[in-house]
Design an enzyme around this catalytic site. Sequence first.
Site, PDB file in Angstrom:
ATOM      1  N   SER A 188      -6.443  68.846 -79.346  1.00 30.52           N
ATOM      2  CA  SER A 188      -6.458  67.382 -79.327  1.00 30.52           C
ATOM      3  C   SER A 188      -7.150  66.828 -80.556  1.00 30.52           C
ATOM      4  CB  SER A 188      -7.217  66.932 -78.082  1.00 30.52           C
ATOM      5  OG  SER A 188      -7.530  65.564 -78.155  1.00 30.52           O
ATOM      6  N   LYS A 193     -12.174  71.520 -76.186  1.00 26.68           N
ATOM      7  CA  LYS A 193     -10.987  71.851 -77.009  1.00 26.68           C
ATOM      8  C   LYS A 193     -11.429  72.586 -78.270  1.00 26.68           C
ATOM      9  CE  LYS A 193      -7.591  70.204 -74.587  1.00 26.68           C
ATOM     10  NZ  LYS A 193      -6.443  70.968 -74.161  1.00 26.68           N
ATOM     11  N   TYR A 206     -14.849  66.602 -73.268  1.00 24.88           N
ATOM     12  CA  TYR A 206     -13.454  67.071 -73.327  1.00 24.88           C
ATOM     13  C   TYR A 206     -13.142  67.621 -74.723  1.00 24.88           C
ATOM     14  CZ  TYR A 206      -8.450  66.466 -74.156  1.00 24.88           C
ATOM     15  OH  TYR A 206      -7.159  66.653 -74.549  1.00 24.88           O
TER      16      TYR A 206
HETATM   17  N1  UFG Z   1      -6.428  50.983 -73.708  1.00 24.68           N
HETATM   18  C1  UFG Z   1      -6.560  49.715 -73.178  1.00 24.68           C
HETATM   19  N2  UFG Z   1      -6.461  49.579 -71.828  1.00 24.68           N
HETATM   20  C2  UFG Z   1      -6.252  50.647 -70.985  1.00 24.68           C
HETATM   21  C3  UFG Z   1      -6.117  51.930 -71.544  1.00 24.68           C
HETATM   22  C4  UFG Z   1      -6.224  52.050 -72.911  1.00 24.68           C
HETATM   23  O1  UFG Z   1      -6.768  48.736 -73.894  1.00 24.68           O
HETATM   24  O2  UFG Z   1      -6.205  50.431 -69.757  1.00 24.68           O
HETATM   25  C5  UFG Z   1      -6.506  51.146 -75.164  1.00 24.68           C
HETATM   26  C6  UFG Z   1      -7.665  51.995 -75.617  1.00 24.68           C
HETATM   27  O3  UFG Z   1      -8.817  51.232 -75.816  1.00 24.68           O
HETATM   28  C7  UFG Z   1      -7.111  52.598 -76.904  1.00 24.68           C
HETATM   29  C8  UFG Z   1      -5.615  52.706 -76.658  1.00 24.68           C
HETATM   30  O4  UFG Z   1      -5.339  51.828 -75.584  1.00 24.68           O
HETATM   31  O5  UFG Z   1      -7.326  51.713 -77.958  1.00 24.68           O
HETATM   32  C9  UFG Z   1      -5.178  54.096 -76.271  1.00 24.68           C
HETATM   33  O6  UFG Z   1      -6.000  54.554 -75.218  1.00 24.68           O
HETATM   34  P1  UFG Z   1      -5.718  55.888 -74.393  1.00 24.68           P
HETATM   35  O7  UFG Z   1      -6.769  55.969 -73.329  1.00 24.68           O
HETATM   36  O8  UFG Z   1      -4.301  55.944 -73.974  1.00 24.68           O
HETATM   37  O9  UFG Z   1      -5.895  57.026 -75.489  1.00 24.68           O
HETATM   38  P2  UFG Z   1      -7.138  57.375 -76.416  1.00 24.68           P
HETATM   39  O10 UFG Z   1      -6.738  57.010 -77.807  1.00 24.68           O
HETATM   40  O11 UFG Z   1      -8.401  56.843 -75.921  1.00 24.68           O
HETATM   41  O12 UFG Z   1      -7.223  58.936 -76.164  1.00 24.68           O
HETATM   42  C10 UFG Z   1      -6.210  59.804 -76.593  1.00 24.68           C
HETATM   43  C11 UFG Z   1      -6.010  60.941 -75.584  1.00 24.68           C
HETATM   44  C12 UFG Z   1      -7.224  61.808 -75.499  1.00 24.68           C
HETATM   45  C13 UFG Z   1      -7.670  62.212 -76.868  1.00 24.68           C
HETATM   46  C14 UFG Z   1      -7.845  61.012 -77.755  1.00 24.68           C
HETATM   47  C15 UFG Z   1      -8.272  61.386 -79.121  1.00 24.68           C
HETATM   48  O13 UFG Z   1      -5.759  60.417 -74.298  1.00 24.68           O
HETATM   49  O14 UFG Z   1      -6.903  62.972 -74.777  1.00 24.68           O
HETATM   50  O15 UFG Z   1      -6.622  60.312 -77.826  1.00 24.68           O
HETATM   51  O16 UFG Z   1      -7.228  62.005 -79.742  1.00 24.68           O
HETATM   52  F1  UFG Z   1      -8.841  62.849 -76.756  1.00 24.68           F
END
Ligand code: UFG
Length: 316
Positions: free
Chosen positions: A116, A144, A140
């Site tokens: 990841s 990894k 997490y």
């Molecule tokens: N977001 C919202 N509302 C939500 C969910 C997400 O605004 O209900 C936003 C987050 O703040 C972020 C974007 O949408 O800006 C993407 O969020 P995700 O939770 O879908 O994904 P992340 O970028 O936080 O995390 C992803 C993977 C992880 C990994 C990470 C770093 O899910 O497994 O990228 O690579 F660790």
Amino acid sequence: MKVLVIGGAGYIGSHVVKALLEANASVTVYDDLSTGHKINLFAKAAFVEGSILDYGRLEQTMRQGFDAVVHLAAKKAVGESMENPELYAENNLIGMVNILNAMSKSGCKVLVFSSSAAVYGMPEYLPVDENHPLNPINFYGFTKLESERLMAWYDRLKGIKYTALRYFNAAGYDPDGAVKGRDSKPQNLLPIVKEVVDGQRECLLIFGNDYDTRDGTCVRDYVHVSDLAAAHVLAIRRLLEGRPSAVYNLGTSNGVTVKEVVAAAEKVTGKPLPVRYVDRRPGDPAVLVASSKKAETELGWKPRYMRIEDIVKTEL
Ligand code: UFG
């Protein structure tokens, strides 16, 4: 080629199984169905129900003899890993040790691992390439990174060749509709948008609109799950050709904001998507975008889904 896909009933695993079957591989899925779904299993693939924490069953399964193993059976929720590190230590670290030991005992020599972008932590420069410092900021991401380090030692000491694929934001579903099981209690943006579209949730909470980005919301690199799956097939082939172990980023290098994801969903459904702005989520970088040049050059990987609308369409 004969491939064991551990975690093959899960979100990314089932797409990898589909890609392998399309490449005429003989596939066995090993999955404990804790988060994976029976409906994600393909009739053409054999299935063994088992946990990576059940060392005996794992070794016995591997003794069937496989050219390659793909490991996608780790726990993946960032927030949960900070609240329940014991679960992540057990599943992601002990599970990885079990897989490597079972490979060593049974003579399987090729491993492709789903890693990841979380191994990098807060980006120090953009786009993030594979030489970026490795400073995970959640447990997490730590599991990894440690898994990658374990694989490097088993390569040196046991000759097990590996490829770690560092996914950025995996998104979308099989465009043929062959993968039907959805994650329950999703934490990621796209599956949550889907729940809002389906009326299972009132609105999307957007975590912060005061970031230093073009519209104030976070920028991410969404990469289609079928493109990720294709990279696994390429990685297995490359290792079977006798090439050395490697680590690759997988992303499109296109930065997309949360608001742009919402606009794409509205375009696909033709309806407004109810949203509410709330505080920033701790630990979220403003921008996270990959350089995947290494995967393009060495694996010959080229993502087909480059536009967020096309990715979102397959999710909804
Ligand atoms: N977001 C919202 N509302 C939500 C969910 C997400 O605004 O209900 C936003 C987050 O703040 C972020 C974007 O949408 O800006 C993407 O969020 P995700 O939770 O879908 O994904 P992340 O970028 O936080 O995390 C992803 C993977 C992880 C990994 C990470 C770093 O899910 O497994 O990228 O690579 F660790």
